[in-house]
Design a protein around this motif. Structure first.
Motif, PDB file in Angstrom:
ATOM      1  N   ASP A  57      16.293  -0.699  -3.474  1.00  0.00           N
ATOM      2  CA  ASP A  57      15.239  -0.601  -4.446  1.00  0.00           C
ATOM      3  C   ASP A  57      14.349  -1.802  -4.080  1.00  0.00           C
ATOM      4  N   TRP A  58      13.193  -1.932  -4.697  1.00  0.00           N
ATOM      5  CA  TRP A  58      12.367  -3.092  -4.318  1.00  0.00           C
ATOM      6  C   TRP A  58      13.082  -4.401  -4.666  1.00  0.00           C
ATOM      7  N   THR A  59      13.900  -4.390  -5.711  1.00  0.00           N
ATOM      8  CA  THR A  59      14.546  -5.649  -6.134  1.00  0.00           C
ATOM      9  C   THR A  59      16.066  -5.634  -5.945  1.00  0.00           C
ATOM     10  N   ARG A 103       3.176  -9.644 -13.011  1.00  0.00           N
ATOM     11  CA  ARG A 103       2.942  -8.209 -13.155  1.00  0.00           C
ATOM     12  C   ARG A 103       2.723  -7.659 -11.757  1.00  0.00           C
ATOM     13  N   ARG A 104       2.808  -6.340 -11.667  1.00  0.00           N
ATOM     14  CA  ARG A 104       2.360  -5.686 -10.430  1.00  0.00           C
ATOM     15  C   ARG A 104       1.152  -4.862 -10.811  1.00  0.00           C
ATOM     16  N   LEU A 105       0.010  -5.252 -10.286  1.00  0.00           N
ATOM     17  CA  LEU A 105      -1.209  -4.489 -10.565  1.00  0.00           C
ATOM     18  C   LEU A 105      -1.212  -3.281  -9.634  1.00  0.00           C
ATOM     19  N   SER A 144      10.085  -0.836   4.354  1.00  0.00           N
ATOM     20  CA  SER A 144       9.190   0.065   3.604  1.00  0.00           C
ATOM     21  C   SER A 144       9.966   1.248   3.042  1.00  0.00           C
ATOM     22  N   ARG A 145       9.358   1.902   2.066  1.00  0.00           N
ATOM     23  CA  ARG A 145       9.982   3.053   1.420  1.00  0.00           C
ATOM     24  C   ARG A 145       9.349   4.339   1.947  1.00  0.00           C
ATOM     25  N   LEU A 146      10.213   5.275   2.313  1.00  0.00           N
ATOM     26  CA  LEU A 146       9.750   6.556   2.838  1.00  0.00           C
ATOM     27  C   LEU A 146      10.332   7.620   1.940  1.00  0.00           C
ATOM     28  N   TYR A 147       9.501   8.460   1.334  1.00  0.00           N
ATOM     29  CA  TYR A 147      10.082   9.416   0.400  1.00  0.00           C
ATOM     30  C   TYR A 147       9.246  10.662   0.196  1.00  0.00           C
ATOM     31  N   LEU A 148       9.939  11.641  -0.331  1.00  0.00           N
ATOM     32  CA  LEU A 148       9.294  12.915  -0.622  1.00  0.00           C
ATOM     33  C   LEU A 148       9.716  13.322  -2.020  1.00  0.00           C
ATOM     34  N   ILE A 166       0.860  -1.199   0.000  1.00  0.00           N
ATOM     35  CA  ILE A 166       0.000   0.000   0.000  1.00  0.00           C
ATOM     36  C   ILE A 166       0.888   1.238   0.000  1.00  0.00           C
ATOM     37  N   GLU A 167       0.688   2.116  -0.973  1.00  0.00           N
ATOM     38  CA  GLU A 167       1.422   3.386  -0.985  1.00  0.00           C
ATOM     39  C   GLU A 167       0.469   4.475  -0.545  1.00  0.00           C
ATOM     40  N   THR A 168       0.902   5.260   0.419  1.00  0.00           N
ATOM     41  CA  THR A 168       0.035   6.346   0.892  1.00  0.00           C
ATOM     42  C   THR A 168       0.745   7.677   0.788  1.00  0.00           C
ATOM     43  N   ALA A 179       5.472   3.778   1.326  1.00  0.00           N
ATOM     44  CA  ALA A 179       5.015   2.579   0.612  1.00  0.00           C
ATOM     45  C   ALA A 179       5.385   1.364   1.445  1.00  0.00           C
ATOM     46  N   THR A 180       4.379   0.615   1.848  1.00  0.00           N
ATOM     47  CA  THR A 180       4.633  -0.518   2.747  1.00  0.00           C
ATOM     48  C   THR A 180       5.487  -1.564   2.051  1.00  0.00           C
ATOM     49  N   SER A 181       6.303  -2.232   2.843  1.00  0.00           N
ATOM     50  CA  SER A 181       7.101  -3.339   2.329  1.00  0.00           C
ATOM     51  C   SER A 181       6.171  -4.464   1.887  1.00  0.00           C
ATOM     52  N   THR A 186      -1.138   1.431 -15.726  1.00  0.00           N
ATOM     53  CA  THR A 186      -0.663   0.299 -16.538  1.00  0.00           C
ATOM     54  C   THR A 186       0.853   0.264 -16.714  1.00  0.00           C
ATOM     55  N   ARG A 187       1.565   1.180 -16.078  1.00  0.00           N
ATOM     56  CA  ARG A 187       3.029   1.170 -16.199  1.00  0.00           C
ATOM     57  C   ARG A 187       3.540  -0.225 -15.825  1.00  0.00           C
ATOM     58  N   ASP A 188       4.383  -0.787 -16.673  1.00  0.00           N
ATOM     59  CA  ASP A 188       4.795  -2.175 -16.434  1.00  0.00           C
ATOM     60  C   ASP A 188       6.082  -2.224 -15.621  1.00  0.00           C
ATOM     61  N   GLU A 189       5.924  -2.203 -14.312  1.00  0.00           N
ATOM     62  CA  GLU A 189       7.078  -2.281 -13.399  1.00  0.00           C
ATOM     63  C   GLU A 189       6.783  -3.374 -12.393  1.00  0.00           C
ATOM     64  N   PRO A 190       7.086  -4.627 -12.740  1.00  0.00           N
ATOM     65  CA  PRO A 190       6.631  -5.718 -11.874  1.00  0.00           C
ATOM     66  C   PRO A 190       7.370  -5.824 -10.545  1.00  0.00           C
ATOM     67  N   HIS A 191       8.574  -5.268 -10.430  1.00  0.00           N
ATOM     68  CA  HIS A 191       9.402  -5.474  -9.238  1.00  0.00           C
ATOM     69  C   HIS A 191       9.490  -6.965  -8.920  1.00  0.00           C
TER      70      HIS A 191
HETATM   71  N1  LIG Z   1       6.350  -7.669  -7.009  1.00  0.00           N
HETATM   72  C1  LIG Z   1       5.470  -6.912  -6.391  1.00  0.00           C
HETATM   73  N2  LIG Z   1       4.142  -7.101  -6.547  1.00  0.00           N
HETATM   74  C2  LIG Z   1       3.253  -6.302  -5.939  1.00  0.00           C
HETATM   75  N3  LIG Z   1       3.593  -5.280  -5.166  1.00  0.00           N
HETATM   76  C3  LIG Z   1       4.893  -5.041  -4.984  1.00  0.00           C
HETATM   77  C4  LIG Z   1       5.900  -5.842  -5.580  1.00  0.00           C
HETATM   78  N4  LIG Z   1       7.101  -5.363  -5.218  1.00  0.00           N
HETATM   79  C5  LIG Z   1       6.872  -4.310  -4.429  1.00  0.00           C
HETATM   80  N5  LIG Z   1       5.550  -4.098  -4.289  1.00  0.00           N
HETATM   81  C6  LIG Z   1       4.839  -3.044  -3.568  1.00  0.00           C
HETATM   82  O1  LIG Z   1       4.624  -1.995  -4.479  1.00  0.00           O
HETATM   83  C7  LIG Z   1       4.691  -0.727  -3.832  1.00  0.00           C
HETATM   84  C8  LIG Z   1       5.648   0.147  -4.637  1.00  0.00           C
HETATM   85  O2  LIG Z   1       5.581   1.454  -4.181  1.00  0.00           O
HETATM   86  P1  LIG Z   1       6.314   2.659  -4.911  1.00  0.00           P
HETATM   87  O3  LIG Z   1       5.713   3.906  -4.384  1.00  0.00           O
HETATM   88  O4  LIG Z   1       7.776   2.505  -4.819  1.00  0.00           O
HETATM   89  O5  LIG Z   1       5.904   2.376  -6.434  1.00  0.00           O
HETATM   90  P2  LIG Z   1       5.370   3.329  -7.556  1.00  0.00           P
HETATM   91  O6  LIG Z   1       4.210   4.107  -7.066  1.00  0.00           O
HETATM   92  O7  LIG Z   1       5.194   2.480  -8.743  1.00  0.00           O
HETATM   93  O8  LIG Z   1       6.575   4.281  -7.764  1.00  0.00           O
HETATM   94  P3  LIG Z   1       6.589   5.861  -7.610  1.00  0.00           P
HETATM   95  O9  LIG Z   1       5.839   6.225  -6.373  1.00  0.00           O
HETATM   96  O10 LIG Z   1       8.065   6.118  -7.522  1.00  0.00           O
HETATM   97  O11 LIG Z   1       5.932   6.361  -8.856  1.00  0.00           O
HETATM   98  C9  LIG Z   1       5.146  -1.018  -2.412  1.00  0.00           C
HETATM   99  O12 LIG Z   1       4.062  -0.949  -1.523  1.00  0.00           O
HETATM  100  C10 LIG Z   1       5.687  -2.440  -2.478  1.00  0.00           C
HETATM  101  O13 LIG Z   1       5.530  -3.185  -1.280  1.00  0.00           O
END
Ligand SMILES: Nc1ncnc2c1ncn2[C@@H]1O[C@H](COP(=O)(O)OP(=O)(O)OP(=O)(O)O)[C@@H](O)[C@H]1O
Ligand SMILES: [Mg+2]
Length: 488
Positions: A452-454, A224-226, A75-79, A32-34, A88-90, A212-217
């Protein structure tokens, strides 16, 4: 030489055994990103939101040399540029773990705010008060997000997921909406007036419901990451848990259909106009009165409840046929989620939505406002209600939410101690456990690191890098031990 897999590159080599097992399972990763809103009141000299957010991040910049960092719970903490601190929760593989890390994020933001407030009082007067809102609209009418992330199997095309999931996402707001007072009346959701396009790959240019940005991490050949944009920031822990758990179950149905090469049956639920349906849901507090123009030319009567009942019924049948889904969530009882989902819809059906005031954010707020109205002799000004509304979302200096919890008027699923623990304790069964351990060790040795996430990167005392492509990987391997060893 086989191509190295990374989160951004597809590869021609076959999937390894562990990834294949994950692809065939119903396991999920949740995140969850807040984005939080900030403001200052009571100051002798004005302090705008971006100044305040920068002040909050001063201690982060001092230690991490960046406004973008990962903390001990993974988790990621950013501004980013602008004034909305984001957390963004781990990665969690159970909604309850995601909830705990999300609640920890509220505490992180509160402490950053109170620390900034103390410094601010030296320059802006003793009454300067920093507010940090876990909501989605600021006083200037700008909207900001709470995004959900779900790991989904690559074999289901994204347009299928969007198409089949969107009517669910729009109507689940009946129990996940955070509510908002507006000049034109109360609304169930914070963002219905701001989201129009159903899908887009850019959240800044337009206001989509799914990104729809394709960033699966993760391994891009498997997953995919929905990235769900349509959703409010919740203070109700029940709502956070339920939104993740019910969405997971609907995704299980869609994925299983993809696995078997058939249709899930959800495509016939498509609305003719997603934005219009979204606005109609947001304005129908009965949950049963709105009607929707459907993509197939028909009209659906019965409001959000009618659509939710369709999904619920399909999910119940699916879980009956696939008992293994019940064990897809390690710490959440899927049958209990189904029971609560059904009870929630029945409360609306029977005109008894008030009974949900201890769990649904918007009902809780609405009841409160109604009680206030009934008690006051004169008409309550909108500004008074707006102030109360904001106070409910203020994680730094708000009083209302805490008092509702204390009085038992709002349920909590985890207590303050658990939320506190989750500040330094990542979910145990995802790669967040490794990231968290790395961050803690790097911090305690005063090392320079980034993540980074990966990827985990050590910059000093030695340069080392490690890829964590599998989000379910939680066991230490030799590379990880070598990184930790390099710190000592
Ligand atoms: N493989 C994955 N599948 C689903 N969720 C993931 C996966 N890897 C990481 N996440 C979650 O996805 C979220 C990513 O948050 P982040 O804010 O970094 O992404 P973003 O919104 O795409 O990037 P940005 O905010 O830089 O535009 C985090 O909550 C993280 O736990
Ligand atoms: Mg983000």
């Amino acid at each position: 030489m086989p191509q190295l897999r990374d989160s951004g590159n597809h590869s021609s080599s076959p999937l390894d055994e562990g990834t294949l097992r994950e692809v065939h399972s119903f396991a999920r990763i949740f995140g969850i990103e807040t984005e939080y809103g900030v403001s200052v009141t009571g100051a002798d000299v004005p302090c705008d939101a971006s100044q305040t957010a920068m002040m909050m991040f001063q201690p982060i910049v001092a230690s991490a040399r960046s406004t973008n960092t990962y903390i001990e719970n993974g988790s990621r903490l950013y501004l980013d540029v602008g004034s909305h601190p984001e957390y963004a929760t781990s990665e969690a593989c159970d909604p309850m773990d995601a909830l705990a890390v999300d609640a920890a994020g509220e505490l992180v933001m509160r402490d950053l705010a109170l620390d900034a407030q103390q410094r601010l009082r030296a320059t802006h007067g003793p009454r300067a008060t920093v507010h940090v809102f876990k909501n989605n609209v600021d006083s200037a009418g700008h909207s900001f997000g709470c995004h959900e992330n779900y790991l989904v199997r690559r074999f289901v095309p994204l347009d299928v997921i969007e198409h089949e999931l969107l009517p669910f996402l729009i109507t689940r707001q009946l129990f996940t909406g955070a509510g908002r007072v507006t000049e034109s009346g109360f609304q169930i959701t914070q963002r219905a007036d701001f989201l129009d396009e159903a899908v887009s790959s850019a959240t800044t240019r337009s206001r989509p419901m799914v990104n729809t940005r394709d960033e699966p991490h993760a391994d891009p050949d498997a997953f995919r990451r929905l990235h769900v944009i349509i959703g409010d920031s919740n203070r109700s822990q029940w709502a956070t848990m339920m939104k993740l758990a019910t969405t997971h179950l609907v995704l299980c149905v869609i994925e299983q259909a993809g696995r078997e090469g058939r249709e899930s049956g959800f495509s016939r639920f498509a609305f003719a106009d997603a934005g219009a349906a979204n606005r109609a849901v947001s304005r129908d507090m009965s949950g049963v009165n709105a009607s929707f123009a459907m993509a197939d030319g028909s009209t659906l009567q019965g409001g959000a409840v009618a659509m939710q009942e369709r999904y619920l019924q399909a999910v119940e049948q699916f879980v009956g046929e696939h008992p293994e889904v019940a064990s897809s969530l390690p710490r959440t009882d899927v049958h209990d989620v189904l029971r609560q989902w059904r009870n929630t819809l029945e409360a609306f059906r029977s005109g008894n939505a008030n009974a949900l005031g201890d769990s649904v954010d918007w009902v809780c707020k609405y009841r409160l406002f109604e009680a206030l109205r009934a008690r006051s002799s004169a008409d309550l000004p909108l500004s008074k209600l707006e102030q109360l509304d904001l106070d409910y979302h203020d994680v730094a200096n708000g009083a209302l939410y805490a008092s509702l919890l204390r009085r038992g008027a709002l349920r909590s699923l985890i207590d303050g101690r658990e939320a506190q623990k989750a500040r330094t304790m990542p979910p145990a069964d995802t790669r967040a456990a490794l990231r968290g351990r790395f961050v803690s060790a790097a911090k305690s040795h005063g090392a320079q690191y980034s993540c980074d996430w990966t990827r985990l990167s050590l910059h000093a005392p030695r340069k080392m890098d490690m890829v964590l492509l599998d989000p379910f990987q939680c066991r230490e391997n030799e590379d990880f031990q070598a990184m930790i060893g390099a710190l000592e």
